[in-house]
Write an enzyme that holds these catalytic residues in place. Structure first.
Site, PDB file in Angstrom:
ATOM      1  N   THR A 158      94.317  40.791  58.330  1.00 38.16           N
ATOM      2  CA  THR A 158      93.408  41.095  59.070  1.00 38.16           C
ATOM      3  C   THR A 158      94.051  43.264  59.076  1.00 38.16           C
ATOM      4  OG1 THR A 158      92.046  41.549  60.289  1.00 38.16           O
ATOM      5  CG2 THR A 158      94.240  40.243  60.781  1.00 38.16           C
ATOM      6  N   ASP A 159      92.705  43.583  59.397  1.00 39.35           N
ATOM      7  CA  ASP A 159      93.618  45.094  59.921  1.00 39.35           C
ATOM      8  C   ASP A 159      93.530  44.472  61.711  1.00 39.35           C
ATOM      9  OD1 ASP A 159      91.198  43.872  60.997  1.00 39.35           O
ATOM     10  OD2 ASP A 159      89.947  46.533  60.656  1.00 39.35           O
ATOM     11  N   GLU A 160      93.388  43.217  62.048  1.00 40.28           N
ATOM     12  CA  GLU A 160      93.975  43.440  63.160  1.00 40.28           C
ATOM     13  C   GLU A 160      95.617  43.808  63.205  1.00 40.28           C
ATOM     14  OE1 GLU A 160      92.396  40.558  66.040  1.00 40.28           O
ATOM     15  OE2 GLU A 160      89.752  40.808  65.036  1.00 40.28           O
ATOM     16  N   SER A 193      99.815  36.517  64.971  1.00 42.26           N
ATOM     17  CA  SER A 193     100.444  35.639  64.499  1.00 42.26           C
ATOM     18  C   SER A 193      99.710  35.898  62.700  1.00 42.26           C
ATOM     19  CB  SER A 193      99.482  33.931  64.893  1.00 42.26           C
ATOM     20  OG  SER A 193      98.566  34.796  64.315  1.00 42.26           O
ATOM     21  N   LYS A 194      98.869  36.960  62.345  1.00 41.17           N
ATOM     22  CA  LYS A 194      98.677  37.082  61.517  1.00 41.17           C
ATOM     23  C   LYS A 194      99.390  38.300  60.738  1.00 41.17           C
ATOM     24  CE  LYS A 194      94.990  36.445  59.016  1.00 41.17           C
ATOM     25  NZ  LYS A 194      94.899  35.277  58.548  1.00 41.17           N
ATOM     26  N   ASP A 214      96.269  20.616  55.451  1.00 40.44           N
ATOM     27  CA  ASP A 214      96.804  20.259  56.622  1.00 40.44           C
ATOM     28  C   ASP A 214      97.816  21.951  55.510  1.00 40.44           C
ATOM     29  OD1 ASP A 214      97.906  21.976  58.451  1.00 40.44           O
ATOM     30  OD2 ASP A 214      97.545  19.896  59.910  1.00 40.44           O
ATOM     31  N   ASN A 217      80.006  48.165  69.875  1.00 40.78           N
ATOM     32  CA  ASN A 217      79.342  46.851  69.946  1.00 40.78           C
ATOM     33  C   ASN A 217      78.361  46.755  71.144  1.00 40.78           C
ATOM     34  OD1 ASN A 217      82.020  45.646  68.666  1.00 40.78           O
ATOM     35  ND2 ASN A 217      82.627  45.239  70.791  1.00 40.78           N
ATOM     36  N   TYR A 248      95.940  36.078  68.092  1.00 43.93           N
ATOM     37  CA  TYR A 248      95.626  35.864  66.570  1.00 43.93           C
ATOM     38  C   TYR A 248      96.479  36.814  65.674  1.00 43.93           C
ATOM     39  CZ  TYR A 248      92.591  36.918  63.447  1.00 43.93           C
ATOM     40  OH  TYR A 248      92.290  37.455  61.615  1.00 43.93           O
ATOM     41  N   ASP A 261      86.158  41.893  80.994  1.00 48.26           N
ATOM     42  CA  ASP A 261      86.219  42.640  79.047  1.00 48.26           C
ATOM     43  C   ASP A 261      87.201  41.159  78.546  1.00 48.26           C
ATOM     44  OD1 ASP A 261      86.647  44.048  76.884  1.00 48.26           O
ATOM     45  OD2 ASP A 261      87.652  46.096  78.276  1.00 48.26           O
ATOM     46  N   ASN A 303      84.291  40.925  59.044  1.00 49.88           N
ATOM     47  CA  ASN A 303      82.856  41.035  58.043  1.00 49.88           C
ATOM     48  C   ASN A 303      81.769  40.157  58.951  1.00 49.88           C
ATOM     49  OD1 ASN A 303      84.676  39.344  55.312  1.00 49.88           O
ATOM     50  ND2 ASN A 303      85.670  40.561  56.897  1.00 49.88           N
TER      51      ASN A 303
HETATM   52  P1  NAD Z   1      87.330  30.438  59.397  1.00 45.68           P
HETATM   53  O1  NAD Z   1      87.428  30.018  61.265  1.00 45.68           O
HETATM   54  O2  NAD Z   1      85.725  31.146  59.578  1.00 45.68           O
HETATM   55  O3  NAD Z   1      87.605  29.443  58.979  1.00 45.68           O
HETATM   56  C1  NAD Z   1      88.800  28.985  58.856  1.00 45.68           C
HETATM   57  C2  NAD Z   1      89.036  27.912  58.055  1.00 45.68           C
HETATM   58  O4  NAD Z   1      90.456  27.271  57.544  1.00 45.68           O
HETATM   59  C3  NAD Z   1      88.122  27.296  58.310  1.00 45.68           C
HETATM   60  O5  NAD Z   1      87.917  26.408  57.124  1.00 45.68           O
HETATM   61  C4  NAD Z   1      89.897  25.834  59.081  1.00 45.68           C
HETATM   62  O6  NAD Z   1      89.148  24.578  58.788  1.00 45.68           O
HETATM   63  C5  NAD Z   1      90.286  26.034  57.443  1.00 45.68           C
HETATM   64  N1  NAD Z   1      91.563  25.928  58.841  1.00 45.68           N
HETATM   65  C6  NAD Z   1      91.970  26.138  59.475  1.00 45.68           C
HETATM   66  N2  NAD Z   1      93.752  25.402  59.881  1.00 45.68           N
HETATM   67  C7  NAD Z   1      93.408  25.023  58.891  1.00 45.68           C
HETATM   68  C8  NAD Z   1      94.768  23.837  58.075  1.00 45.68           C
HETATM   69  N3  NAD Z   1      95.864  24.022  58.859  1.00 45.68           N
HETATM   70  N4  NAD Z   1      95.097  23.753  57.049  1.00 45.68           N
HETATM   71  C9  NAD Z   1      94.160  23.826  56.409  1.00 45.68           C
HETATM   72  N5  NAD Z   1      92.580  24.806  56.951  1.00 45.68           N
HETATM   73  C10 NAD Z   1      92.050  25.326  58.325  1.00 45.68           C
HETATM   74  O7  NAD Z   1      87.675  32.307  58.909  1.00 45.68           O
HETATM   75  P2  NAD Z   1      86.972  33.185  58.770  1.00 45.68           P
HETATM   76  O8  NAD Z   1      86.527  34.148  59.579  1.00 45.68           O
HETATM   77  O9  NAD Z   1      86.027  32.550  57.059  1.00 45.68           O
HETATM   78  O10 NAD Z   1      88.913  34.232  58.239  1.00 45.68           O
HETATM   79  C11 NAD Z   1      88.856  33.959  57.290  1.00 45.68           C
HETATM   80  C12 NAD Z   1      90.262  34.273  56.712  1.00 45.68           C
HETATM   81  O11 NAD Z   1      89.884  35.697  55.660  1.00 45.68           O
HETATM   82  C13 NAD Z   1      91.387  34.331  57.943  1.00 45.68           C
HETATM   83  O12 NAD Z   1      92.743  34.335  57.584  1.00 45.68           O
HETATM   84  C14 NAD Z   1      91.062  35.360  59.012  1.00 45.68           C
HETATM   85  O13 NAD Z   1      92.092  35.961  59.778  1.00 45.68           O
HETATM   86  C15 NAD Z   1      91.205  36.220  58.038  1.00 45.68           C
HETATM   87  N6  NAD Z   1      90.111  37.936  58.183  1.00 45.68           N
HETATM   88  C16 NAD Z   1      88.770  37.380  59.121  1.00 45.68           C
HETATM   89  C17 NAD Z   1      88.081  37.978  58.813  1.00 45.68           C
HETATM   90  C18 NAD Z   1      86.756  38.047  59.711  1.00 45.68           C
HETATM   91  O14 NAD Z   1      86.354  39.114  59.794  1.00 45.68           O
HETATM   92  N7  NAD Z   1      85.891  37.062  59.741  1.00 45.68           N
HETATM   93  C19 NAD Z   1      88.415  39.762  58.915  1.00 45.68           C
HETATM   94  C20 NAD Z   1      89.164  39.482  58.417  1.00 45.68           C
HETATM   95  C21 NAD Z   1      90.320  38.724  57.452  1.00 45.68           C
HETATM   96  O1  DAU Z   2      89.104  42.989  62.312  1.00 44.42           O
HETATM   97  C1  DAU Z   2      88.953  42.139  61.331  1.00 44.42           C
HETATM   98  C2  DAU Z   2      88.619  40.493  62.483  1.00 44.42           C
HETATM   99  O2  DAU Z   2      87.682  40.882  63.196  1.00 44.42           O
HETATM  100  C3  DAU Z   2      89.411  39.032  61.635  1.00 44.42           C
HETATM  101  O3  DAU Z   2      90.962  39.506  61.356  1.00 44.42           O
HETATM  102  C4  DAU Z   2      88.746  38.002  63.075  1.00 44.42           C
HETATM  103  O4  DAU Z   2      89.613  37.064  62.643  1.00 44.42           O
HETATM  104  C5  DAU Z   2      87.697  38.369  63.587  1.00 44.42           C
HETATM  105  O5  DAU Z   2      87.345  36.965  64.610  1.00 44.42           O
HETATM  106  C6  DAU Z   2      86.885  39.689  64.101  1.00 44.42           C
HETATM  107  O6  DAU Z   2      87.799  39.871  65.226  1.00 44.42           O
HETATM  108  P1  DAU Z   2      86.852  40.560  66.067  1.00 44.42           P
HETATM  109  O7  DAU Z   2      87.499  40.100  67.863  1.00 44.42           O
HETATM  110  O8  DAU Z   2      86.500  41.900  65.911  1.00 44.42           O
HETATM  111  O9  DAU Z   2      85.473  39.758  66.101  1.00 44.42           O
HETATM  112  P2  DAU Z   2      84.304  39.126  66.757  1.00 44.42           P
HETATM  113  O10 DAU Z   2      83.218  38.737  66.435  1.00 44.42           O
HETATM  114  O11 DAU Z   2      85.687  37.733  68.456  1.00 44.42           O
HETATM  115  O12 DAU Z   2      84.630  40.472  68.459  1.00 44.42           O
HETATM  116  C7  DAU Z   2      83.930  41.515  67.638  1.00 44.42           C
HETATM  117  C8  DAU Z   2      83.742  42.640  68.849  1.00 44.42           C
HETATM  118  O13 DAU Z   2      83.350  41.516  69.837  1.00 44.42           O
HETATM  119  C9  DAU Z   2      84.901  42.890  69.709  1.00 44.42           C
HETATM  120  O14 DAU Z   2      85.222  44.294  70.612  1.00 44.42           O
HETATM  121  C10 DAU Z   2      84.931  41.427  70.575  1.00 44.42           C
HETATM  122  C11 DAU Z   2      83.296  41.819  71.043  1.00 44.42           C
HETATM  123  N1  DAU Z   2      82.266  40.600  71.485  1.00 44.42           N
HETATM  124  C12 DAU Z   2      82.445  39.447  70.850  1.00 44.42           C
HETATM  125  C13 DAU Z   2      81.998  38.444  71.770  1.00 44.42           C
HETATM  126  C14 DAU Z   2      82.524  36.994  70.937  1.00 44.42           C
HETATM  127  C15 DAU Z   2      81.735  40.939  72.628  1.00 44.42           C
HETATM  128  O15 DAU Z   2      81.430  41.885  73.391  1.00 44.42           O
HETATM  129  N2  DAU Z   2      80.964  39.912  73.059  1.00 44.42           N
HETATM  130  C16 DAU Z   2      80.827  38.485  72.594  1.00 44.42           C
HETATM  131  O16 DAU Z   2      80.593  37.521  72.665  1.00 44.42           O
END
Ligand code: NAD
Ligand code: DAU
Length: 345
Positions: free
Chosen positions: A124-126, A152-153, A58, A248, A149, A271, A179
């Site tokens: 993240t871009d968020e 915190s990032k 952790d 979307n 979220y 929403d 991604n």
């Molecule tokens: P994910 O939720 O699929 O994976 C997160 C991983 O972190 C999991 O394996 C989980 O077990 C581990 N984890 C959570 N809490 C933990 C802790 N306290 N200690 C150790 N491990 C822990 O996330 P993801 O989509 O693969 O994203 C990975 C990173 O990339 C994140 O930091 C996210 O903010 C960033 N990011 C994601 C996206 C996206 O589109 N998914 C885009 C930009 C940035």
């Molecule tokens: O931009 C990077 C971020 O992208 C990462 O930092 C986050 O970890 C990752 O989860 C992602 O965030 P989003 O909120 O953009 O992703 P999500 O897949 O949750 O949603 C994408 C878009 O789709 C958003 O506008 C919300 C919408 N949505 C999502 C879900 C799950 C829906 O309309 N219906 C749904 O059920």
């Protein structure tokens, strides 16, 4: 190099570890708590590689972090571990603060004490908040996060900046757009829609479906992180994006059509609170400085992703069992925040 990858059992972390094992001589230590989002099945086939180790740990636990860093003589850290889903942060923000903020701070302190030479923060871009209809985020866009979220990032991202400014600790920050690809947990838009469509279940589109995301294949994100790790300038921030904006609703229609399902499955639901309207990334800096460019077109990336989910029904089944069902019902079932209006009546 001995590299500690945190969150390596998650979606992007597991894709990154596969990239490292395929394309480098590095020793890779995967440090992951295995929360609901972490799945060692994402790394099937990697366990036998002598350069790969797994530690269940952790990032909030200082002694576990210290033991991992010193016990494996870690030279570089790539920090993916996080709570990553916006909707969950609306349900319960606290774990986002403990994992994403405190966990990052502990990892920074311990990495510095252990003499780590490169620390990549996967932000993240968020953190930039929401865009209007024009323009794109650059690395100097002010941070204005809108969800627990992204807040915190942003806090974690700024702590990394502070460790560079205050301690000259060699931190590199990446800020990537959305991604997609194999091993993405089906709470996120694309895999959730694929999984529901395959079962002819409603496809819940938030609000008017006109929110825009900039989609990048996970492999291209991992290649960018790898470049930043090896060649980025310490203290540098690197935007990463696909130049691939989609509304979307258009994306969900595309998925439905590709799967040969009826568009009648698309269901407009309430929403998301604080829903960011549009993200778009200006990735000019990483392109110019490190020569990165996306290699996977959206058309081929999406087809490959759909094929992967079709071919990996057992994986999908496994991650959707247990706690996933309770989560889905809580949010999307009758009476849930994203439950259909008619179900709520
Ligand atoms: P994910 O939720 O699929 O994976 C997160 C991983 O972190 C999991 O394996 C989980 O077990 C581990 N984890 C959570 N809490 C933990 C802790 N306290 N200690 C150790 N491990 C822990 O996330 P993801 O989509 O693969 O994203 C990975 C990173 O990339 C994140 O930091 C996210 O903010 C960033 N990011 C994601 C996206 C996206 O589109 N998914 C885009 C930009 C940035
Ligand atoms: O931009 C990077 C971020 O992208 C990462 O930092 C986050 O970890 C990752 O989860 C992602 O965030 P989003 O909120 O953009 O992703 P999500 O897949 O949750 O949603 C994408 C878009 O789709 C958003 O506008 C919300 C919408 N949505 C999502 C879900 C799950 C829906 O309309 N219906 C749904 O059920």
């Amino acid at each position: 190099m001995n590299i500690l990858v945190t969150g390596g059992a998650g979606f992007i972390g597991s894709n990154f570890i596969r990239l490292l094992l395929e394309g480098s001589d590095d020793v890779v230590v995967n440090f992951d708590l295995l929360t609901y989002a972490g799945n060692l099945g994402n790394l099937a086939g990697c366990e036998d590689d002598p350069r790969y180790r797994f530690i269940r740990g952790d990032v909030r636990d200082r002694s576990q972090v210290r033991a991992a860093l010193t016990g494996h003589r870690i030279e570089a850290v790539v920090h993916f571990a996080a709570e990553s889903h916006v909707d969950r942060s609306v349900e319960g923000p606290e774990v986002f603060v403990t994992t994403n903020v405190l966990g990052t701070e502990i990892l920074l302190e311990e990495s510095r004490a252990a003499g780590v030479g490169r620390f990549v923060m996967v932000s993240t871009d968020e953190v930039y908040g929401s865009l209007g209809p024009e323009g794109a985020f650059t690395e100097s866009t002010p941070l204005a996060p809108n969800s627990p979220y992204s807040a915190s990032k942003a806090a974690a991202d700024l702590l990394c900046r502070a460790f560079f400014k205050t301690f000259d600790f060699p931190v590199l920050i990446t800020r990537c757009s959305n991604n997609y690809g194999p091993y993405q947990f089906p709470e996120k838009l694309i895999p959730l829609m694929i999984a529901n469509a395959l079962e002819d279940k409603p496809l819940p589109v938030y609000g008017d479906g006109q929110n825009v995301r900039d989609w990048l294949h996970v492999r291209d994100h991992c290649r960018a992180v790898d470049l930043v790790l090896r060649r980025g300038t310490p203290g540098g921030i690197y935007n990463i994006g696909g130049c691939n904006e989609l509304k979307n609703l258009d994306l969900v229609r595309l998925l439905v059509d590709r799967l040969g399902k009826s568009r009648d499955l698309i269901t407009f639901v309430s929403d998301r609170p604080g829903h960011d309207r549009r993200y778009a990334i200006d990735a000019g800096k990483i392109m110019a400085e490190l020569g990165w460019a996306p290699t996977v077109t959206f058309a081929e990336g999406l087809s490959g992703t759909i094929e992967w989910y079709l071919a990996n029904g057992a994986w999908l089944e496994q991650v959707r069992s247990g706690l996933y069902t309770a989560y889905y019902e809580r949010l999307y079932g009758a009476g849930g925040r994203y439950g259909r209006e008619e179900d709520r009546a």
